[in-house]
Design an enzyme around this catalytic site. Structure first.
Site, PDB file in Angstrom:
ATOM      1  N   ASN A 145       0.882  -1.171   0.000  1.00  0.00           N
ATOM      2  CA  ASN A 145       0.000   0.000   0.000  1.00  0.00           C
ATOM      3  C   ASN A 145       0.919   1.219   0.000  1.00  0.00           C
ATOM      4  OD1 ASN A 145      -1.825   2.040   0.470  1.00  0.00           O
ATOM      5  ND2 ASN A 145      -2.158   1.526   2.629  1.00  0.00           N
ATOM      6  N   TRP A 146       1.038   1.809  -1.163  1.00  0.00           N
ATOM      7  CA  TRP A 146       1.985   2.939  -1.290  1.00  0.00           C
ATOM      8  C   TRP A 146       1.483   4.194  -0.585  1.00  0.00           C
ATOM      9  CZ3 TRP A 146       3.996   3.173  -7.084  1.00  0.00           C
ATOM     10  CH2 TRP A 146       4.736   2.016  -7.350  1.00  0.00           C
ATOM     11  N   LYS A 147       0.208   4.242  -0.243  1.00  0.00           N
ATOM     12  CA  LYS A 147      -0.414   5.460   0.311  1.00  0.00           C
ATOM     13  C   LYS A 147      -0.158   6.631  -0.662  1.00  0.00           C
ATOM     14  CE  LYS A 147       0.399   3.612   4.861  1.00  0.00           C
ATOM     15  NZ  LYS A 147       0.065   3.788   6.255  1.00  0.00           N
ATOM     16  N   HIS A 174      -9.427   1.252   4.586  1.00  0.00           N
ATOM     17  CA  HIS A 174      -8.164   1.445   5.319  1.00  0.00           C
ATOM     18  C   HIS A 174      -8.431   2.360   6.515  1.00  0.00           C
ATOM     19  CE1 HIS A 174      -4.091   2.697   6.298  1.00  0.00           C
ATOM     20  NE2 HIS A 174      -3.693   1.603   5.670  1.00  0.00           N
ATOM     21  N   GLU A 178      -6.886   4.757   7.694  1.00  0.00           N
ATOM     22  CA  GLU A 178      -6.682   6.194   7.436  1.00  0.00           C
ATOM     23  C   GLU A 178      -7.929   6.799   6.797  1.00  0.00           C
ATOM     24  OE1 GLU A 178      -2.932   5.815   5.361  1.00  0.00           O
ATOM     25  OE2 GLU A 178      -1.982   5.253   7.260  1.00  0.00           O
ATOM     26  N   GLU A 211      -5.503  -5.018  10.360  1.00  0.00           N
ATOM     27  CA  GLU A 211      -4.511  -3.962  10.545  1.00  0.00           C
ATOM     28  C   GLU A 211      -4.794  -3.225  11.843  1.00  0.00           C
ATOM     29  OE1 GLU A 211      -2.518  -2.862   6.585  1.00  0.00           O
ATOM     30  OE2 GLU A 211      -4.107  -1.427   6.968  1.00  0.00           O
ATOM     31  N   GLY A 266       2.314   2.179  10.644  1.00  0.00           N
ATOM     32  CA  GLY A 266       3.287   3.263  10.494  1.00  0.00           C
ATOM     33  C   GLY A 266       3.969   3.656  11.794  1.00  0.00           C
ATOM     34  N   SER A 274       3.240  -2.276  10.299  1.00  0.00           N
ATOM     35  CA  SER A 274       4.689  -2.336  10.518  1.00  0.00           C
ATOM     36  C   SER A 274       5.272  -3.715  10.222  1.00  0.00           C
ATOM     37  CB  SER A 274       5.031  -1.882  11.940  1.00  0.00           C
ATOM     38  OG  SER A 274       4.627  -0.531  12.120  1.00  0.00           O
ATOM     39  N   GLY A 289       2.823  -1.196   4.204  1.00  0.00           N
ATOM     40  CA  GLY A 289       2.880   0.234   3.901  1.00  0.00           C
ATOM     41  C   GLY A 289       4.313   0.673   3.639  1.00  0.00           C
ATOM     42  N   GLY A 290       4.959   1.201   4.673  1.00  0.00           N
ATOM     43  CA  GLY A 290       6.301   1.776   4.522  1.00  0.00           C
ATOM     44  C   GLY A 290       7.299   0.865   3.820  1.00  0.00           C
TER      45      GLY A 290
HETATM   46  C1  PEP Z   1      -0.776   0.202   5.882  1.00  0.00           C
HETATM   47  O1  PEP Z   1      -0.837   1.420   5.736  1.00  0.00           O
HETATM   48  O2  PEP Z   1      -1.649  -0.512   5.391  1.00  0.00           O
HETATM   49  C2  PEP Z   1       0.348  -0.341   6.641  1.00  0.00           C
HETATM   50  C3  PEP Z   1       0.299  -1.576   7.010  1.00  0.00           C
HETATM   51  O3  PEP Z   1       1.394   0.543   6.901  1.00  0.00           O
HETATM   52  P1  PEP Z   1       2.804   0.180   7.586  1.00  0.00           P
HETATM   53  O4  PEP Z   1       3.270  -1.131   7.003  1.00  0.00           O
HETATM   54  O5  PEP Z   1       3.690   1.311   7.228  1.00  0.00           O
HETATM   55  O6  PEP Z   1       2.543   0.060   9.047  1.00  0.00           O
END
Ligand code: PEP
Length: 260
Positions: free
Chosen positions: A9-11, A95, A97, A167, A173, A212, A233-234
Site C-alpha cells: 500500500n503505497w499510500k 483502510h 486512514e 490492521e 506506520g 509495521s 505500507g512503509g
Molecule cells: C498500511 O498502511 O496498510 C500499513 C500496514 O502501513 P505500515 O506497514 O507502514 O505500518
C-alpha cells in the site's frame, strides 16, 4: 493451503521516476512466476504506469480506495470500473486512514466492497482496532462489527473473492507490530466469523496482516496458521524490503507445506 498474498500500500507516495525504478526492480527480481501473489496498490494517477510496466509480470496492481457509486456527479471520486479499466486486480477498502480521516463507516466500506466485487476486483478489506479499543478489551467487537457489516452484503461464494486485512491501527506506520500470537488470535476470530457465514468458503478466504510488517518480522507472522500474507505500507516503498517480505512469505509457505 491458501496461497499467500503480499500487497503493498503505497499510500500518497511516489512520482513517475521513483515508481518506475521501484517497479522495474520488482519485475526484475520477481520475473513471471512468484511463490505467492504479489500486488502494489498505488495512487490512482499511477495505475496507467503500473499497467505499462507490470503487464505480463507476476506483480499485480490496484487502487487504495474506490467510490461506493457507479458513475455520476461525484467530483474527485474514482469508480471500481475505472480501476478495472487500467487493469487493476485489487482495491484496498476501508483502510483505517480513510475510516479516521474521511469518516468512512462500516456500511460505506461494505458498499465499496460490493462495488469492487461487481467490477471483478478483489477487495482487500481492512479491519482493526485502535489502541484505546484494544486496551478496553474491545478488539473482537470492533473487528467483528467491521467484518459483519461487509458479510451482511455478500453471498457465500464471494468469500473466496475477498481478502480481509487485519490492521491494528496502533501498529500502522508506528514501528509497533502485533506479536504473531496476538495477530493469530484476531485472525482466528475473523476466520470464525467468516465460517459462520459459510464454513467451506471461509477456509479459502485469505486474511492478511498489516501494521509495521518488515523483513525482520514477516516470516514469523506469516508462519501463523491463519495469516495468509501481508498488507505492507512503509516497507513496500523500498524494493529491497518488499522483496525480502516476499521471500519471507515463500519461506513460511515452504515450511508449512513440508510440515504437512
Ligand atoms: C498500511 O498502511 O496498510 C500499513 C500496514 O502501513 P505500515 O506497514 O507502514 O505500518
Amino acid at each position: 493451503m491458501r496461497r499467500k498474498l503480499v500487497a503493498g500500500n503505497w499510500k500518497m507516495n511516489g512520482n513517475l521516476a521513483a515508481n518506475s525504478a521501484l517497479l522495474n526492480e520488482l519485475v526484475a527480481a520477481v520475473g513471471h512466476g512468484a511463490p505467492c501473489d504479489i500486488a502494489v496498490c498505488v495512487p490512482a494517477p499511477y495505475l496507467a504506469q503500473c499497467q505499462q510496466q507490470l503487464v505480463n509480470s507476476a506483480v499485480a496492481w490496484g487502487g487504495q480506495d474506490l467510490s461506493s457509486h457507479g458513475a455520476g456527479a461525484y467530483t474527485g471520486e474514482v469508480s471500481a470500473t475505472m480501476l478495472a479499466d487500467f487493469g487493476s486486480q485489487y482495491a484496498v477498502v476501508g483502510h483505517s486512514e480513510r475510516r479516521a480521516m474521511h469518516g468512512e463507516s462500516n456500511v460505506l466500506v461494505a458498499q465499496k466492497t460490493v462495488c469492487a466485487l461487481r467490477a471483478g476486483l478483489i477487495p482487500i478489506i481492512c479491519v482493526g482496532e485502535t489502541l484505546a479499543e484494544r486496551e478496553a478489551g474491545q478488539t473482537t467487537d470492533v473487528v467483528g462489527d467491521q467484518l459483519k457489516a461487509v458479510l451482511d452484503l455478500l453471498e457465500p461464494a464471494d468469500l473466496t473473492r475477498i481478502v480481509v486485512a487485519y490492521e491494528p491501527v496502533w501498529a500502522i506506520g508506528t514501528g509497533k507490530t502485533a506479536t504473531p500470537a496476538m495477530a493469530q488470535e484476531v485472525h482466528a476470530t475473523l476466520r470464525a466469523l467468516l465460517a459462520a457465514h459459510d464454513p467451506v468458503a471461509a477456509a479459502g478466504t485469505r486474511i492478511v496482516y498489516g501494521g509495521s510488517m518488515k523483513p525482520d518480522n514477516a516470516r514469523e507472522l506469516m508462519a501463523m496458521p491463519d495469516i495468509d500474507g501481508g498488507l505492507i505500507g512503509g516497507a513496500a516503498l523500498k524494493s529491497v524490503d518488499f522483496l525480502a517480505i516476499i521471500a519471507a512469505s515463500s519461506a513460511a509457505s515452504n515450511a508449512a507445506s513440508s510440515a504437512q
